[in-house]
Design an enzyme around this catalytic site. Structure first.
Site, PDB file in Angstrom:
ATOM      1  N   TYR A   1       9.069   7.233  -5.977  1.00  0.00           N
ATOM      2  CA  TYR A   1       8.136   6.735  -6.764  1.00  0.00           C
ATOM      3  C   TYR A   1       7.792   7.792  -8.296  1.00  0.00           C
ATOM      4  O   TYR A   1       7.519   6.913  -9.246  1.00  0.00           O
ATOM      5  CB  TYR A   1       7.034   7.199  -5.659  1.00  0.00           C
TER       6      TYR A   1
ATOM      7  N   GLU B   1      -0.499  13.011  -1.255  1.00  0.00           N
ATOM      8  CA  GLU B   1       0.983  11.870  -1.135  1.00  0.00           C
ATOM      9  C   GLU B   1       0.664  11.329  -3.175  1.00  0.00           C
ATOM     10  O   GLU B   1       1.058  11.718  -3.380  1.00  0.00           O
ATOM     11  CB  GLU B   1       1.163  11.228  -0.668  1.00  0.00           C
TER      12      GLU B   1
ATOM     13  N   CYS C   1       9.517   1.136  -1.056  1.00  0.00           N
ATOM     14  CA  CYS C   1       8.368   0.110  -0.415  1.00  0.00           C
ATOM     15  C   CYS C   1       7.166  -0.813  -1.300  1.00  0.00           C
ATOM     16  O   CYS C   1       7.690  -1.915  -1.235  1.00  0.00           O
ATOM     17  CB  CYS C   1       8.247   0.514   1.129  1.00  0.00           C
TER      18      CYS C   1
ATOM     19  N   ARG D   1       7.534  -4.440  -0.927  1.00  0.00           N
ATOM     20  CA  ARG D   1       8.459  -5.886  -0.345  1.00  0.00           C
ATOM     21  C   ARG D   1       9.017  -5.387   0.966  1.00  0.00           C
ATOM     22  O   ARG D   1       9.652  -6.742   1.684  1.00  0.00           O
ATOM     23  CB  ARG D   1       9.844  -5.297  -1.272  1.00  0.00           C
TER      24      ARG D   1
ATOM     25  N   TRP E   1       6.504  12.515   4.507  1.00  0.00           N
ATOM     26  CA  TRP E   1       7.973  12.748   3.844  1.00  0.00           C
ATOM     27  C   TRP E   1       9.229  13.912   4.477  1.00  0.00           C
ATOM     28  O   TRP E   1      10.784  13.278   4.011  1.00  0.00           O
ATOM     29  CB  TRP E   1       7.596  12.755   2.546  1.00  0.00           C
TER      30      TRP E   1
ATOM     31  N   ASP F   1       5.374  -1.917   6.712  1.00  0.00           N
ATOM     32  CA  ASP F   1       4.996  -0.946   8.425  1.00  0.00           C
ATOM     33  C   ASP F   1       3.599  -1.836   8.202  1.00  0.00           C
ATOM     34  O   ASP F   1       3.162  -0.733   7.753  1.00  0.00           O
ATOM     35  CB  ASP F   1       5.829  -0.394   8.617  1.00  0.00           C
TER      36      ASP F   1
END
Length: 269
Positions: A97, A61, A149, A171, A83, A174
């Site tokens: 990103y 990733e 995120c 922000r 994803w 999880d």
């Protein structure tokens, strides 16, 4: 027990007692706001040991981000499916990103390589207070299949000590599934950038906004809390490489990773 794993497990304990809140997915969460993790990298590479974390997914990733790609073809070519839930039928995710890190669109149509610019600045002016990369491009949020995120990160060099640190603003965190991936991913990014500019990775700080545990992860969190941590693993990079785009996943070696078994949990989409 490492500082990181101790802080992470304490966070799980706090969340299990936190207020219940509704959330976008409809699953429900226990949530807190405005917390911080401060991780000293001298203790080892911050990959949790109280459950197996799939490092291969983290590795590919990150290199996918570094390539500036937005289609999951590269991930699938390397057996990574994390994803898939957000991609459209063609495998596209929009300008997420990596696109923003490496190809932020300028006003005149130019592509701005934020991360490349930070590395140049670290070499030329390591005391700069502008060593920042942002993924939160307001003008393109609606084109993203999932808004960022982890939205912004900032490097901090200490040339006299040879240290390089990194602070991330996230922000939405999880904590059971996402945060362990994010911590390890940014720790790896810090190792790569530090080698490029001749520094040693020192601290990784996460400033966390909305910190949450999904209600259907509570039993898994309890299981993880019942386990005794092992020492953290280490990361070794192929020596002498000093350009970010010269690195390949095969240049990254995870060493001495001893961990408890994985704990499956559903992803809230």
């Amino acid at each position: 027990m490492s500082t990181y794993e101790q802080a992470y497990l304490e966070l799980l304990k706090r969340l299990l007692k936190a207020p219940i809140r509704p959330d976008r997915t409809g699953v429900g969460i226990r949530g807190l706001f405005g917390l911080q993790l401060d991780i000293p990298l001298a203790e080892g590479f911050p990959l949790l040991t109280t459950k197996k974390v799939h490092f291969r997914s983290i590795l590919y990733e990150l290199f996918w981000f570094l390539r500036g790609e937005t289609n999951i073809r590269y991930l699938h070519a390397h057996g990574v499916t994390i994803w898939d839930e957000w991609a459209d039928p063609a495998g596209e995710l929009g300008p997420i990103y990596g696109y923003q890190w490496r190809r932020w669109p300028g006003y005149s149509g130019e592509a701005y390589d934020q991360l490349g610019a930070v590395i140049r600045t670290l070499r030329e002016n390591p005391y700069s207070r502008r060593l920042i990369v942002s993924a939160w491009n307001v003008g393109q949020l609606l084109q993203m299949r999932l808004p960022p995120c982890h939205v912004l990160f900032q490097f901090y060099a200490e040339p006299d000590q040879g240290h390089l640190s990194l602070q991330v603003y996230q922000r939405s965190a999880d904590v059971f599934l996402g945060l362990p991936f994010n911590v390890a991913s940014y720790a790896l990014l810090l190792h790569l950038v530090a080698q490029c500019v001749g520094y040693k990775p020192y601290r990784l700080i996460f400033a966390l906004g909305d910190v949450h545990l999904y209600r259907n992860h509570e039993a898994q969190a309890e299981l993880q809390l019942s386990r005794t941590p092992y020492p953290l693993p280490r990361i070794a990079l192929t020596p002498h490489k000093c350009e970010l785009d010269a690195f390949e996943p095969s240049d990254v070696h995870l060493l001495d990773y001893r961990c408890h078994p994985a704990i499956p949990a559903p992803v809230a989409v």
